[in-house]
Design an enzyme around this catalytic site. Structure first.
Site, PDB file in Angstrom:
ATOM      1  N   ARG A  80       0.833  -1.191   0.000  1.00 44.91           N
ATOM      2  CA  ARG A  80       0.000   0.000   0.000  1.00 44.91           C
ATOM      3  C   ARG A  80       0.871   1.246   0.000  1.00 44.91           C
ATOM      4  O   ARG A  80       1.945   1.253   0.604  1.00 44.91           O
ATOM      5  CB  ARG A  80      -0.879   0.045   1.259  1.00 44.91           C
ATOM      6  CG  ARG A  80      -2.068  -0.869   1.218  1.00 44.91           C
ATOM      7  CD  ARG A  80      -2.848  -0.764   2.501  1.00 44.91           C
ATOM      8  NE  ARG A  80      -3.385   0.560   2.759  1.00 44.91           N
ATOM      9  CZ  ARG A  80      -4.447   1.081   2.169  1.00 44.91           C
ATOM     10  NH1 ARG A  80      -5.101   0.395   1.256  1.00 44.91           N
ATOM     11  NH2 ARG A  80      -4.876   2.294   2.462  1.00 44.91           N
TER      12      ARG A  80
ATOM     13  N   HIS B 169      12.851  -2.678  -1.309  1.00 47.17           N
ATOM     14  CA  HIS B 169      12.352  -2.768  -2.685  1.00 47.17           C
ATOM     15  C   HIS B 169      13.309  -3.637  -3.508  1.00 47.17           C
ATOM     16  O   HIS B 169      14.527  -3.488  -3.402  1.00 47.17           O
ATOM     17  CB  HIS B 169      12.262  -1.360  -3.283  1.00 47.17           C
ATOM     18  CG  HIS B 169      11.684  -1.365  -4.666  1.00 47.17           C
ATOM     19  ND1 HIS B 169      10.327  -1.487  -4.906  1.00 47.17           N
ATOM     20  CD2 HIS B 169      12.285  -1.311  -5.877  1.00 47.17           C
ATOM     21  CE1 HIS B 169      10.125  -1.491  -6.213  1.00 47.17           C
ATOM     22  NE2 HIS B 169      11.289  -1.385  -6.822  1.00 47.17           N
TER      23      HIS B 169
ATOM     24  N   GLU C 275      17.882  -9.211  -0.081  1.00 50.29           N
ATOM     25  CA  GLU C 275      16.943  -8.440   0.746  1.00 50.29           C
ATOM     26  C   GLU C 275      17.050  -8.880   2.196  1.00 50.29           C
ATOM     27  O   GLU C 275      17.106  -8.062   3.108  1.00 50.29           O
ATOM     28  CB  GLU C 275      15.508  -8.653   0.259  1.00 50.29           C
ATOM     29  CG  GLU C 275      15.209  -8.089  -1.108  1.00 50.29           C
ATOM     30  CD  GLU C 275      13.735  -8.248  -1.465  1.00 50.29           C
ATOM     31  OE1 GLU C 275      12.867  -8.057  -0.609  1.00 50.29           O
ATOM     32  OE2 GLU C 275      13.449  -8.581  -2.637  1.00 50.29           O
TER      33      GLU C 275
HETATM   34  C1  GRF Z   1       9.872  -8.330  -1.422  1.00 51.40           C
HETATM   35  O1  GRF Z   1      10.444  -8.638  -2.664  1.00 51.40           O
HETATM   36  C2  GRF Z   1       9.999  -6.856  -1.126  1.00 51.40           C
HETATM   37  O2  GRF Z   1      11.171  -6.294  -1.620  1.00 51.40           O
HETATM   38  C3  GRF Z   1       8.809  -6.283  -1.838  1.00 51.40           C
HETATM   39  O3  GRF Z   1       7.781  -7.234  -1.658  1.00 51.40           O
HETATM   40  C4  GRF Z   1       8.360  -8.515  -1.433  1.00 51.40           C
HETATM   41  C5  GRF Z   1       7.842  -8.993  -0.117  1.00 51.40           C
HETATM   42  O4  GRF Z   1       8.237 -10.296   0.191  1.00 51.40           O
HETATM   43  N1  GRF Z   1       8.500  -4.961  -1.330  1.00 51.40           N
HETATM   44  P1  GRF Z   1       8.028 -10.856   1.644  1.00 51.40           P
HETATM   45  O5  GRF Z   1       6.555 -10.707   2.008  1.00 51.40           O
HETATM   46  O6  GRF Z   1       8.914 -10.095   2.590  1.00 51.40           O
HETATM   47  O7  GRF Z   1       8.404 -12.307   1.551  1.00 51.40           O
END
Ligand code: GRF
Length: 210
Positions: A92, A110, A175
């Site tokens: 959101r 991201h 990430e």
């Molecule tokens: C991740 O790729 C994040 O970068 C993006 O949405 C995805 C979320 O994955 N904003 P998760 O729910 O943390 O597994």
């Protein structure tokens, strides 16, 4: 800044899980005060419950406006003495109501090297554009979508045989590495925002963990 995090999710919650693990292993000196989801079926809610973390499902469809919803989210976070808000797969846009309650204290992750490929389907955008390197970015949230000051980035090579899924998986591993690192850096203090630039007194990888 105290060390209480509020994590906002919409889905499976693997980045939430990375934060929980980093805390459990002592790599991230913090605690998660609450996990809030705008979707009741978000897998991340189960992960949080299993870890004994307070959870809250707030259905955005029950609120008349985005401002109303975000004001309620801010109220719930403040009621739990949260000082840093982490968006982790939170699908959101965030309004001024939340950003005013947490100035320079809302982070997002991201799956691209911003400012390239903001918005939805960043991995697909990268593949279609034909870049050879993409990555992941942790940044402060501002009213501009995926546009706030950058805390940490990590590079991920794009391989010739990649599909959206294989590329997304390789990015996701980064990430999970950089989000706890970014949160630790922000909580440790000793940084400032110089225009768009996040400037830290210490190297990001050298933040004391005590
Ligand atoms: C991740 O790729 C994040 O970068 C993006 O949405 C995805 C979320 O994955 N904003 P998760 O729910 O943390 O597994």
């Amino acid at each position: 800044m105290n060390r209480r995090l509020g994590v906002l999710i919409s889905g499976r919650g693997s980045n939430l899980q990375a934060l929980i693990q980093a805390i459990d292993k002592g790599r991230l000196p913090a605690e998660i005060g609450v996990v809030i989801s705008n979707r009741g079926e978000a897998g991340g809610l189960d992960l949080a419950r299993a870890a004994g973390i307070d959870t809250l499902f707030l259905d955005h469809r029950q609120f008349a406006t985005r401002d109303d919803y975000d004001a309620r989210v801010a109220q719930e976070l403040l009621a739990r003495s949260v000082s840093l808000v982490c968006l982790a797969g939170y699908m959101r846009l965030v309004s001024g109501r939340l950003l005013e309650a947490f100035p320079d204290a809302v982070l997002n992750i991201h799956p691209s090297l911003l400012p390239a490929f903001p918005g939805m389907n960043a991995q697909q955008q990268a593949l279609e554009h034909g870049v050879k390197v993409t990555g992941a970015t942790v940044h402060f949230v501002t009213p501009e979508l995926d546009g706030g000051p950058i805390v940490i980035q990590a590079c991920v090579p794009v391989q010739d045989g990649d599909t959206i899924e294989t590329l997304a998986e390789r990015i996701l591993a980064e990430e999970h590495r950089i989000y706890p690192e970014a949160v630790r850096t922000v909580l440790a203090g000793g940084w400032r925002l110089d225009g768009r630039r996040f400037v830290s007194e210490r190297p990001v990888s050298d933040v004391p963990t005590d």
